[in-house]
Motif scaffolding. Structure first.
Motif, PDB file in Angstrom:
ATOM      1  N   MET A 241       1.293  -1.513   0.144  1.00 31.71           N
ATOM      2  CA  MET A 241      -0.165   0.032   0.104  1.00 31.71           C
ATOM      3  C   MET A 241       0.854   0.563   0.181  1.00 31.71           C
ATOM      4  N   ALA A 242       0.960   2.298  -0.954  1.00 26.60           N
ATOM      5  CA  ALA A 242       0.963   3.625  -1.177  1.00 26.60           C
ATOM      6  C   ALA A 242       1.355   4.608   0.265  1.00 26.60           C
ATOM      7  N   LYS A 243       1.922   4.987   0.827  1.00 20.86           N
ATOM      8  CA  LYS A 243       2.425   5.838   1.808  1.00 20.86           C
ATOM      9  C   LYS A 243       1.074   7.180   0.986  1.00 20.86           C
ATOM     10  N   ALA A 244       0.601   7.838   1.624  1.00 25.85           N
ATOM     11  CA  ALA A 244      -0.309   9.114   1.764  1.00 25.85           C
ATOM     12  C   ALA A 244       1.144   9.776   1.015  1.00 25.85           C
ATOM     13  N   ILE A 245       0.948  11.476   0.267  1.00 30.42           N
ATOM     14  CA  ILE A 245       1.962  12.104   0.076  1.00 30.42           C
ATOM     15  C   ILE A 245       1.340  13.507   1.149  1.00 30.42           C
ATOM     16  N   LYS A 246       2.082  14.379   1.503  1.00 30.64           N
ATOM     17  CA  LYS A 246       1.820  15.217   2.204  1.00 30.64           C
ATOM     18  C   LYS A 246       2.669  16.440   2.306  1.00 30.64           C
ATOM     19  N   TYR A 247       1.322  17.739   2.345  1.00 28.84           N
ATOM     20  CA  TYR A 247       2.389  18.801   2.099  1.00 28.84           C
ATOM     21  C   TYR A 247       2.445  20.124   2.734  1.00 28.84           C
ATOM     22  N   HIS A 248       2.798  20.983   2.967  1.00 26.86           N
ATOM     23  CA  HIS A 248       2.485  21.907   3.885  1.00 26.86           C
ATOM     24  C   HIS A 248       3.512  23.684   3.665  1.00 26.86           C
TER      25      HIS A 248
ATOM     26  N   VAL B 102       6.761  22.321   2.614  1.00 27.59           N
ATOM     27  CA  VAL B 102       7.446  21.259   2.298  1.00 27.59           C
ATOM     28  C   VAL B 102       6.579  19.572   1.554  1.00 27.59           C
ATOM     29  N   LEU B 103       7.287  18.543   1.491  1.00 30.88           N
ATOM     30  CA  LEU B 103       6.678  17.737   1.363  1.00 30.88           C
ATOM     31  C   LEU B 103       6.739  16.311   2.399  1.00 30.88           C
ATOM     32  N   ASN B 104       5.729  15.384   2.453  1.00 23.98           N
ATOM     33  CA  ASN B 104       6.478  14.225   3.187  1.00 23.98           C
ATOM     34  C   ASN B 104       5.907  12.861   2.187  1.00 23.98           C
ATOM     35  N   LYS B 105       7.114  11.980   2.827  1.00 25.94           N
ATOM     36  CA  LYS B 105       5.572  11.042   2.073  1.00 25.94           C
ATOM     37  C   LYS B 105       7.039   9.459   2.767  1.00 25.94           C
ATOM     38  N   GLY B 106       5.759   9.043   3.809  1.00 26.40           N
ATOM     39  CA  GLY B 106       6.618   8.481   4.742  1.00 26.40           C
ATOM     40  C   GLY B 106       7.842   8.463   5.605  1.00 26.40           C
ATOM     41  N   ALA B 107       9.655   8.265   5.224  1.00 25.85           N
ATOM     42  CA  ALA B 107       9.992   8.705   6.006  1.00 25.85           C
ATOM     43  C   ALA B 107      11.140   9.615   5.206  1.00 25.85           C
ATOM     44  N   MET B 108      10.817   9.796   3.523  1.00 22.05           N
ATOM     45  CA  MET B 108      10.908  11.174   3.184  1.00 22.05           C
ATOM     46  C   MET B 108      10.741  12.346   2.883  1.00 22.05           C
ATOM     47  N   ARG B 109      11.385  13.894   2.822  1.00 20.79           N
ATOM     48  CA  ARG B 109      11.075  14.839   3.012  1.00 20.79           C
ATOM     49  C   ARG B 109      11.721  16.036   2.445  1.00 20.79           C
ATOM     50  N   MET B 110      11.249  16.454   1.730  1.00 24.06           N
ATOM     51  CA  MET B 110      11.011  17.361   0.716  1.00 24.06           C
ATOM     52  C   MET B 110      11.658  18.781   1.072  1.00 24.06           C
TER      53      MET B 110
ATOM     54  N   LEU C 187      -2.134  24.302  -6.524  1.00 19.95           N
ATOM     55  CA  LEU C 187      -3.245  23.742  -7.897  1.00 19.95           C
ATOM     56  C   LEU C 187      -2.130  22.731  -8.333  1.00 19.95           C
ATOM     57  N   ASP C 188      -1.064  23.068  -8.590  1.00 21.57           N
ATOM     58  CA  ASP C 188       0.431  22.799  -9.405  1.00 21.57           C
ATOM     59  C   ASP C 188       0.524  21.586  -8.784  1.00 21.57           C
ATOM     60  N   ILE C 189       1.150  21.986  -7.504  1.00 19.36           N
ATOM     61  CA  ILE C 189       1.173  20.653  -6.873  1.00 19.36           C
ATOM     62  C   ILE C 189       0.243  18.786  -6.657  1.00 19.36           C
ATOM     63  N   ASP C 190      -1.051  19.418  -6.471  1.00 20.30           N
ATOM     64  CA  ASP C 190      -2.292  18.753  -6.904  1.00 20.30           C
ATOM     65  C   ASP C 190      -2.176  17.956  -7.905  1.00 20.30           C
ATOM     66  N   GLU C 191      -2.046  19.230  -9.140  1.00 21.15           N
ATOM     67  CA  GLU C 191      -2.300  18.369 -10.298  1.00 21.15           C
ATOM     68  C   GLU C 191      -1.166  16.936 -10.763  1.00 21.15           C
ATOM     69  N   LEU C 192       0.171  17.437 -10.080  1.00 17.69           N
ATOM     70  CA  LEU C 192       1.487  16.076  -9.533  1.00 17.69           C
ATOM     71  C   LEU C 192       0.653  15.828  -8.905  1.00 17.69           C
ATOM     72  N   LEU C 193       0.779  15.772  -8.065  1.00 13.66           N
ATOM     73  CA  LEU C 193       0.380  14.365  -7.174  1.00 13.66           C
ATOM     74  C   LEU C 193      -0.565  14.014  -7.804  1.00 13.66           C
TER      75      LEU C 193
END
Length: 101
Positions: A1-8, A25-33, A79-85
């Motif tokens: 199951m894919a982990k949720a991608i969250k951004y703030h 800041v974008l988070n997906k599991g242990a990855m953070r950008m 909107l751009d981020i949501d479209e990419l995700l």
């Protein structure tokens, strides 16, 4: 199951007395950008819960204009981020050349 991608959108320095940069800041599991958005706002002119700049009749005309510009640019970015995700949501790992498979 894919982990949720969250951004703030976070302030670089919440305690600053001058405009401080807004970071994405974008988070997906242990990855953070973390990246700069190119926008700045006074911490006192920001709604932390909504992650937007405040517009109010207690602010000057210039402060309200700045808040509107910041909010407009952050909305475009959202909107751009949501479209990419949405487009890449099914991909577990993005590589620099993800077109090769």
């Amino acid at each position: 199951m894919a982990k949720a991608i969250k951004y703030h959108f976070y302030l670089k320095d919440k305690n600053s007395s001058s405009p401080t940069p807004i970071n994405f800041v974008l988070n997906k599991g242990a990855m953070r950008m973390k990246k700069a958005t190119g926008e700045s706002v006074l911490p006192s002119n920001r709604d932390e819960r909504e992650e937007i700049a405040v517009e109010s009749n207690t602010l000057s005309k210039n402060e309200n204009l700045l808040s509107r510009r910041v909010n407009r640019n952050l909305t475009r970015l959202r909107l751009d981020i949501d479209e990419l995700l949405e487009q890449y949501g099914g991909i577990d790992k993005l590589t620099p050349n993800h077109t090769d498979g």
